[in-house]
Design a protein around this motif. Structure first.
Motif, PDB file in Angstrom:
ATOM      1  N   ALA A   1       0.803  -1.224   0.000  1.00 46.56           N
ATOM      2  CA  ALA A   1       0.000   0.000   0.000  1.00 46.56           C
ATOM      3  C   ALA A   1       0.835   1.273   0.000  1.00 46.56           C
ATOM      4  O   ALA A   1       0.299   2.357  -0.219  1.00 46.56           O
ATOM      5  CB  ALA A   1      -0.944   0.000   1.212  1.00 46.56           C
ATOM      6  N   SER A   2       2.145   1.162   0.254  1.00 47.91           N
ATOM      7  CA  SER A   2       2.973   2.358   0.417  1.00 47.91           C
ATOM      8  C   SER A   2       4.082   2.404  -0.631  1.00 47.91           C
ATOM      9  O   SER A   2       4.755   1.394  -0.885  1.00 47.91           O
ATOM     10  CB  SER A   2       3.598   2.389   1.820  1.00 47.91           C
ATOM     11  OG  SER A   2       2.589   2.418   2.807  1.00 47.91           O
ATOM     12  N   THR A   3       4.261   3.565  -1.222  1.00 50.14           N
ATOM     13  CA  THR A   3       5.370   3.792  -2.145  1.00 50.14           C
ATOM     14  C   THR A   3       6.006   5.134  -1.821  1.00 50.14           C
ATOM     15  O   THR A   3       5.343   6.049  -1.324  1.00 50.14           O
ATOM     16  CB  THR A   3       4.897   3.807  -3.617  1.00 50.14           C
ATOM     17  OG1 THR A   3       3.913   4.838  -3.778  1.00 50.14           O
ATOM     18  CG2 THR A   3       4.314   2.466  -4.011  1.00 50.14           C
ATOM     19  N   GLY A   4       7.278   5.256  -2.095  1.00 49.80           N
ATOM     20  CA  GLY A   4       7.976   6.511  -1.874  1.00 49.80           C
ATOM     21  C   GLY A   4       7.506   7.569  -2.856  1.00 49.80           C
ATOM     22  O   GLY A   4       7.077   7.249  -3.971  1.00 49.80           O
ATOM     23  N   PRO A   5       7.592   8.828  -2.492  1.00 51.10           N
ATOM     24  CA  PRO A   5       7.079   9.903  -3.344  1.00 51.10           C
ATOM     25  C   PRO A   5       7.846  10.108  -4.641  1.00 51.10           C
ATOM     26  O   PRO A   5       7.335  10.735  -5.564  1.00 51.10           O
ATOM     27  CB  PRO A   5       7.191  11.138  -2.444  1.00 51.10           C
ATOM     28  CG  PRO A   5       8.291  10.813  -1.488  1.00 51.10           C
ATOM     29  CD  PRO A   5       8.141   9.342  -1.228  1.00 51.10           C
ATOM     30  N   LEU A   6       9.070   9.577  -4.730  1.00 47.76           N
ATOM     31  CA  LEU A   6       9.866   9.778  -5.949  1.00 47.76           C
ATOM     32  C   LEU A   6       9.986   8.500  -6.771  1.00 47.76           C
ATOM     33  O   LEU A   6      10.858   8.394  -7.645  1.00 47.76           O
ATOM     34  CB  LEU A   6      11.267  10.283  -5.570  1.00 47.76           C
ATOM     35  CG  LEU A   6      11.320  11.571  -4.747  1.00 47.76           C
ATOM     36  CD1 LEU A   6      12.770  12.026  -4.559  1.00 47.76           C
ATOM     37  CD2 LEU A   6      10.501  12.681  -5.397  1.00 47.76           C
TER      38      LEU A   6
END
Length: 228
Positions: A129-134
Motif C-alpha cells: 500500500a505504500s510507495t515513496g514519493p519519488l
C-alpha cells in the motif's frame, strides 16, 4: 582535576542540541512505526521526511553554526586520529572540547547513513500500500532493489551505528568519567582551560530557525514532485 579549577564553556549551541534530540525522537518513532506497519506507515514516511529536513539542516549548520558544531572544528586528519588513539594529543587538538576524532567520524557516518536510508525510502515500494514519493523517477527494478536495501542492510546498519553510539557514551562515562549526555542538554562543558565559546545568541537561534524552515520547505517541495 578538582571541579573548582574547571570552568563552564558553551560548546553546544541550542540549535545543535534541539537538532540532536529531535533527530533521536524522529528516528525512534520511524523505527517503531515501521515495525507496527499498517496505518502507522503513514507516520513512518512523515518521520522520514522530518529526518531528511533535520539532516539537511545539520549539514548546513555544520558550515555556518556555532564554533564547535562546525565540521571544520571536528573533522580531523588521519594523523590526528592516530595521535588520539595513541594518547599523544597536541595542545591545540582540543579533543576534549567538542567531538573527539572517533566521535567525529561517527557523526559523519550517521549523517551519511541517514541520508542514504531516507533516500532509499523515497523510491521504495512495499508492494502492498505504500510507495515513496519519488518512485516514478526510477524503474521498478531499481525501486525493488533499494526497497530491499531499506528493509535490510540500511535498517541493520542504522541499528549498528546507534548501538555503537550508545556504547561509546557508556564507555566514556564509566571508563573516563566523561559525561557526554549532560552537555547535550545544558550546552556547557566543564573544561580545565579557556577555549572559545560557541555563539548561542538570540540572533543565532533565529538564524538557525530560518535555516530549518528553508530545509523543511525544500523537503516539502521535493516530495511534492510526486504530483508534478
Amino acid at each position: 582535576m578538582p571541579k573548582d579549577l574547571l570552568m563552564p564553556v558553551r560548546i553546544w549551541d541550542l540549535p545543535t542540541r534541539l537538532f540532536h534530540w529531535t533527530l533521536v525522537a524522529c528516528v525512534l518513532g520511524s523505527v517503531i512505526s515501521a515495525k507496527l506497519g499498517g496505518n502507522a506507515l503513514v507516520w513512518h514516511m512523515r518521520l522520514g521526511y522530518a529526518v531528511l529536513a533535520l539532516v539537511a539542516f545539520r549539514i548546513v549548520w555544520g558550515l555556518v553554526g556555532g564554533r564547535w558544531s562546525r565540521f571544520s572544528s571536528f573533522v580531523y586528519s588521519p594523523a590526528a586520529l592516530v595521535r588520539y588513539l595513541r594518547g599523544r594529543a597536541h595542545a591545540d587538538d582540543h579533543f576534549e572540547v567538542g567531538h573527539n576524532p572517533l566521535g567525529a567520524y561517527a557523526v559523519l557516518a550517521m549523517l551519511a547513513w541517514l541520508l542514504l536510508q531516507v533516500g532509499s525510502g523515497l523510491i521504495a515500494d512495499d508492494e502492498i500500500a505504500s510507495t515513496g514519493p519519488l518512485i516514478r523517477f526510477v524503474s521498478g527494478e531499481v525501486s525493488l532493489a533499494w526497497t530491499a536495501y531499506h528493509k535490510s542492510y540500511g535498517q541493520w546498519g542504522l541499528f549498528v551505528l546507534v548501538g555503537l553510539h550508545v556504547a561509546a557514551i557508556a564507555f566514556y562515562r564509566l571508563r573516563h568519567r566523561n559525561d557526554l549526555i549532560g552537555p547535550m542538554f545544558s550546552g556547557d562543558k566543564l573544561l580545565p582551560h579557556a577555549v572559545p565559546a560557541a555563539r548561542d545568541s538570540l540572533a543565532t537561534r533565529l538564524f538557525a530557525l530560518t535555516l530549518l524552515g528553508a530545509c523543511a520547505a525544500a523537503v516539502y517541495l521535493l516530495i511534492g514532485l510526486e504530483t508534478v
